[in-house]
Design a protein around this motif. Sequence first.
Motif, short mmCIF file in Angstrom:
data_model
loop_
_atom_site.label_atom_id
_atom_site.label_comp_id
_atom_site.label_asym_id
_atom_site.label_seq_id
_atom_site.Cartn_x
_atom_site.Cartn_y
_atom_site.Cartn_z
N VAL A 1 0.84 -1.20 0.00
CA VAL A 1 0.00 0.00 0.00
C VAL A 1 0.88 1.26 0.00
N LEU A 2 1.89 1.25 0.87
CA LEU A 2 2.78 2.41 0.98
C LEU A 2 3.53 2.68 -0.32
N ASN A 3 3.80 1.61 -1.07
CA ASN A 3 4.53 1.76 -2.34
C ASN A 3 3.59 1.84 -3.54
N GLU A 4 2.32 2.07 -3.24
CA GLU A 4 1.29 2.32 -4.26
C GLU A 4 1.13 1.17 -5.25
N VAL A 5 1.32 -0.06 -4.77
CA VAL A 5 1.03 -1.24 -5.59
C VAL A 5 -0.49 -1.42 -5.62
N GLN A 6 -1.03 -1.67 -6.79
CA GLN A 6 -2.47 -1.79 -6.94
C GLN A 6 -3.00 -3.05 -6.26
N PRO A 7 -4.16 -2.96 -5.61
CA PRO A 7 -4.75 -4.14 -4.98
C PRO A 7 -5.14 -5.18 -6.03
N THR A 8 -5.30 -6.42 -5.59
CA THR A 8 -5.63 -7.52 -6.49
C THR A 8 -7.10 -7.50 -6.89
N GLY A 9 -7.96 -7.10 -5.95
CA GLY A 9 -9.39 -7.22 -6.19
C GLY A 9 -9.86 -8.61 -5.81
N ILE A 10 -11.00 -9.05 -6.33
CA ILE A 10 -11.52 -10.37 -5.95
C ILE A 10 -11.51 -11.36 -7.10
N ASP A 11 -11.00 -10.97 -8.25
CA ASP A 11 -10.97 -11.86 -9.40
C ASP A 11 -9.65 -12.63 -9.46
N PHE A 12 -9.45 -13.52 -8.48
CA PHE A 12 -8.24 -14.34 -8.46
C PHE A 12 -8.56 -15.65 -7.74
N SER A 13 -7.69 -16.62 -7.91
CA SER A 13 -7.86 -17.93 -7.25
C SER A 13 -6.63 -18.23 -6.41
N ALA A 14 -6.79 -19.10 -5.43
CA ALA A 14 -5.65 -19.56 -4.65
C ALA A 14 -4.69 -20.32 -5.57
N ASP A 15 -3.39 -20.17 -5.32
CA ASP A 15 -2.37 -20.82 -6.15
C ASP A 15 -1.40 -21.56 -5.23
N SER A 16 -1.57 -22.88 -5.12
CA SER A 16 -0.74 -23.66 -4.20
C SER A 16 0.73 -23.65 -4.58
N GLY A 17 1.03 -23.32 -5.84
CA GLY A 17 2.42 -23.28 -6.29
C GLY A 17 2.89 -21.89 -6.63
N GLN A 18 2.30 -20.87 -6.05
CA GLN A 18 2.66 -19.48 -6.36
C GLN A 18 4.16 -19.25 -6.19
N PRO A 19 4.86 -18.83 -7.26
CA PRO A 19 6.32 -18.64 -7.15
C PRO A 19 6.66 -17.44 -6.29
N VAL A 20 7.82 -17.51 -5.66
CA VAL A 20 8.22 -16.46 -4.72
C VAL A 20 8.42 -15.12 -5.43
N SER A 21 8.69 -15.15 -6.73
CA SER A 21 8.87 -13.91 -7.46
C SER A 21 7.55 -13.15 -7.65
N GLN A 22 6.43 -13.84 -7.46
CA GLN A 22 5.12 -13.22 -7.58
C GLN A 22 4.67 -12.78 -6.19
N ILE A 23 5.02 -11.56 -5.83
CA ILE A 23 4.80 -11.05 -4.47
C ILE A 23 3.33 -10.91 -4.16
N SER A 24 2.58 -10.41 -5.11
CA SER A 24 1.13 -10.33 -4.98
C SER A 24 0.52 -10.58 -6.35
N LEU A 25 -0.72 -11.03 -6.36
CA LEU A 25 -1.38 -11.32 -7.62
C LEU A 25 -1.98 -10.06 -8.23
#
Length: 355
Positions: free
Chosen positions: A331-355
């Motif tokens: 939030v402080l770095n003005e990254v846009q929120p994800t919203g609600i159009d996403f799914s859980a990702d059991s294999g989410q890579p560490v490089s993907q900080i937020s969806l």
Amino acid sequence: MTSPAPLVLGIESSCDETGVGIVRGTELLANTVSSSMEEHVRFGGVIPEIASRAHLDAFVPTLQEALTTAGVTLQDVDALAVTSGPGLSGALMVGVAAAKAVALAAGKPLYAINHLVAHVGVGVLDGGKLPSSLGALLVSGGHTEILRVNSLSSDIELLGATIDDAAGEAYDKVARLLGLGYPGGPVIDKLAREGDPKAIRFPRGLTLPKFLGTAEAPGRHRYDFSFSGLKTAVARCVEQYQARGEEVPVADIAASFQEAVVDVVTKKAVMACTEHGLENLLLGGGVAANSRLRELLAARCASAGITLRVPPIGLCTDNGAMVAALASQLVLNEVQPTGIDFSADSGQPVSQISL
């Protein structure tokens, strides 16, 4: 005029802890955790279906307790955040569904957060802004990884990871071999103090020259880990004592096993930091509670001139505060929120900080 620090509520449900944390900027206001560990003990490990059902039962009471502890309401909150991965699929889906429902009902922006990066982000709650030139060593039941933190909000690089069992998983399996019960980490750590860590020379996975290479020409697995061979070596050792009709030296095996794990983990973490010019290292994850890991890592970091940072134990294990802490930085770095159009990702890579 400086903007007020955001008030963020974080939700964590990647494994067997239902966590809700509330932070204002880098200030921790509430960190409420409900664990279903006792329900898994008789099975010797986490059962995903049981964990998912436990999250369903625990979410509302945990949320209410966190809000009460922080002295705020949902309407006071500026943003919500939830772990979207990695983790157990069913457990993640419960937390994600709950977070979406709360976000819709309260009309708040929602961030889908990477569980592993949150273990790094929690460091801001214990000392404020993270230092530059930062590496992170994450050691837990599901993950053993070395990261380079170029930017907490936008650039995380994976340097090394386990190619099979995670360190915490190996502890649980060896504890079962030794008849010590579940979870294995605390009981092996305690028992190891009574044993001789040099009694048995267990293998150190991926430490041969063909795996390591050199700093100039690094091998494929220079910073990676493997604990499956170590687990097998412990099993063969126990079988040999039993075949000879001798008493199994449980304390010596526990101590020798633990030394093999922490020796490799700390050596590779310090090597990665040194070779990548990282002057600071953060230790996170549930296994960060291990006394020998903390002791040896502190000694090796000091010898290499690396500043070690270890959050309090309650913030190293899975919790909602770490999710809120990372989201607060987004939030402080003005990254846009994800919203609600996403799914859980059991294999989410560490490089993907937020969806």
